[in-house]
Design an enzyme around this catalytic site. Structure first.
Site, PDB file in Angstrom:
ATOM      1  N   HIS A  20       0.819  -0.964   0.015  1.00  0.00           N
ATOM      2  CA  HIS A  20       0.071  -0.155   0.160  1.00  0.00           C
ATOM      3  C   HIS A  20       0.763   1.321   0.067  1.00  0.00           C
ATOM      4  CE1 HIS A  20      -4.330  -1.556   1.033  1.00  0.00           C
ATOM      5  NE2 HIS A  20      -3.561  -2.682   0.750  1.00  0.00           N
ATOM      6  N   ASP A 119      -5.488   6.245   2.047  1.00  0.00           N
ATOM      7  CA  ASP A 119      -5.883   4.844   1.406  1.00  0.00           C
ATOM      8  C   ASP A 119      -7.240   4.714   2.020  1.00  0.00           C
ATOM      9  OD1 ASP A 119      -5.996   1.938   1.299  1.00  0.00           O
ATOM     10  OD2 ASP A 119      -3.631   2.258   1.333  1.00  0.00           O
TER      11      ASP A 119
END
Ligand code: UDP
Length: 464
Positions: A20, A119
């Site tokens: 990520h 995110d």
């Protein structure tokens, strides 16, 4: 950045695990390169920052991006911690540590933060932070559009299952319009199976499904022609905020593309020794977080020696002991095999010698295979959306095969490798995925490809 030249200050908050942070860093790079005057404060844990910095090209970070460390919730504990436990600990401290670091960054840069880029996993905290600051927030989803859609409908699916209106074997499109032809049982466990009372990840994703619609925009790592129906359906159901802006490996252009490739183990020169046999080498990787049980590595190594196809294997050091005695020396000496701790995967997959990727079906790896037109051999783990991705790859798109029985035994691994690299079936799959590669390239092409336009739209929401 010369702070005096900063006109806008953007906070980027990755979920500090697996791949990520790298994706959010690529987006950050894209933003500062295309938007002069924008400064990015990048908030991540120390261990994630160290890993990111080690993977950067020699020229390092572009100017305009500054890292701030946030706590990981481990309070200095060392030693191996299960990824899910590490995530749970981080989530507990994330709100407080992010708020504190954001304040430090505003103080240092001297400009208030005007947009929070989160995110999507961090929606549970980033929406609150953006609301407190009265600024807009946007989110980046690292996976497929259909996977995100399944999470957006988690409450509905759960309640239909509870009342008996839905069943695990139902095709999902009976419940979510435009969904690809897979069953509810194929979805990520967090969607319907995981217990919300005990699974903090499932709870985090459920909160995401409640909050995401208040984001100004959400980009997804997909492209319109890959998942056309579900993308349209998602947008008509939820505020028209979802943008397919991938494959990120093309649109966010990581450093492997263009500049000098960071290849300390010499994967690319080694692949060059196989150019006379195009599409002959299998590349093997299980991503950055979870791995199959060690005995599967042993079985896979045995299978590779029996079948005799050349291979390049990205395998963390801690698993070297699982390989059969003398395996590395034998296969290295014969030129058949190379084992490395890290490979420049996107460049590797783009090499003409590569004929297949044996993968855990992490979404980045799947899309990188599509971008290179490389068929997949799937060994998905029962974590996150890996099994779901495997279904898309194998059954919906026909661009890979699964390992029979779902585990790498010597026989099943050998068979899967033979099917893709040595048999007619593999040629057909290669043709199919090469067609998809073209569609991905069209979507990502500047300035008019659908993903290129969507990404520019997203960046302009962040920077204006
Ligand atoms: N990767 C790489 N070299 C390696 C192993 C992995 O560059 O030796 C990269 C790969 O290209 C991909 C990412 O790590 O971008 C893994 O992401 P994915 O979503 O496939 O799996 P995850 O690590 O999130 O489970």
């Amino acid at each position: 950045t010369e702070t005096s030249a900063v006109s806008r200050h953007v906070a980027v908050c990755p979920f500090p695990f697996s791949s990520h942070p790298a994706t959010l860093l690529f987006l950050s790079r894209k933003i500062v390169v295309s938007s002069p005057g924008v400064h990015i404060s990048f908030f991540t844990t120390e261990s994630s920052a160290t890993a990111l910095k080690a993977s950067l090209p020699p020229e390092g970070l572009p100017t305009g991006i500054k890292f701030y460390h946030i706590e990981d919730g481990l309070a200095g504990e060392s030693g191996w911690i299960h990824p899910l436990e590490a995530m749970r600990r981080f989530m507990e401290v994330s709100g407080e540590t992010l708020r504190r670091s954001l304040a430090v960054a505003e103080e240092e840069i001297g400009v208030k933060i005007s947009c929070v880029v989160a995110d999507a996993f961090l929606s549970f905290v980033c929406k609150e932070i953006a609301d407190e600051k009265a600024v807009q927030w946007v989110a980046l989803w690292t996976s497929a559009a259909s996977d995100l859609a399944s999470h957006m409908y988690t409450d509905e699916l759960r309640s239909r299952i509870a009342t008996g209106e839905a069943h695990y074997e139902d095709s999902v499109d009976r419940h979510i319009p435009g969904f690809p032809p897979v069953t509810i049982a194929d979805l990520a466990p967090e969607v319907v199976v995981a217990d919300l009372a005990t699974s903090s990840i499932a709870r985090m994703l459920q909160i995401m499904s409640h909050t995401l619609t208040s984001a100004s925009s959400v980009v997804m790592n997909s492209f319109h022609t890959l998942e056309p129906d579900i993308t349209v359906s998602l947008n008509s159901a939820f505020n028209n905020i979802f943008l397919s802006a991938g494959p990120y490996s093309l649109t966010l252009s990581p450093p492997d593309h263009g500049g000098a490739v960071h290849d300390p183990s010499g994967c690319l020169p080694w692949l060059d020794t196989h150019v006379s046999a195009p599409a002959s080498v299998v590349y093997i990787s299980f991503g950055t977080a979870h791995t199959p049980p060690p005995e599967e590595f042993t079985a896979l190594a045995e299978a590779l020696e029996v079948v005799g196809v050349p291979f390049l294997w990205s395998l963390p050091n801690r698993f070297l002991a699982c390989l059969p005695e003398g395996f590395i020396e034998r296969t290295g000496k014969s030129g058949k095999g190379k084992v490395v701790t890290w490979a420049p995967q996107t460049s590797v997959l783009g090499h003409v010698a590569i004929g297949a990727q044996l993968t855990h079906c992490g979404w980045n790896s799947v899309t990188e295979s599509i971008v290179s037109g490389v068929p997949m051999i799937c060994r998905a783990l029962a974590v996150a959306e890996q099994k779901f991705n495997e279904r898309l790859v194998v059954s919906v798109w026909g661009i890979g095969v699964e390992v029979e029985g779902g585990k790498l035994t010597k026989a099943a691994a050998a068979r899967a490798v033979e099917r893709v690299l040595l048999e007619e079936e593999g040629k057909k799959i290669r043709e199919t995925i090469r067609g998809m590669k073209k569609l991905a390239e069209e979507a990502a092409a500047e300035p008019n490809g659908s993903s290129a336009r969507n990404l520019n739209k997203f960046i302009s929401i962040i920077t204006t």
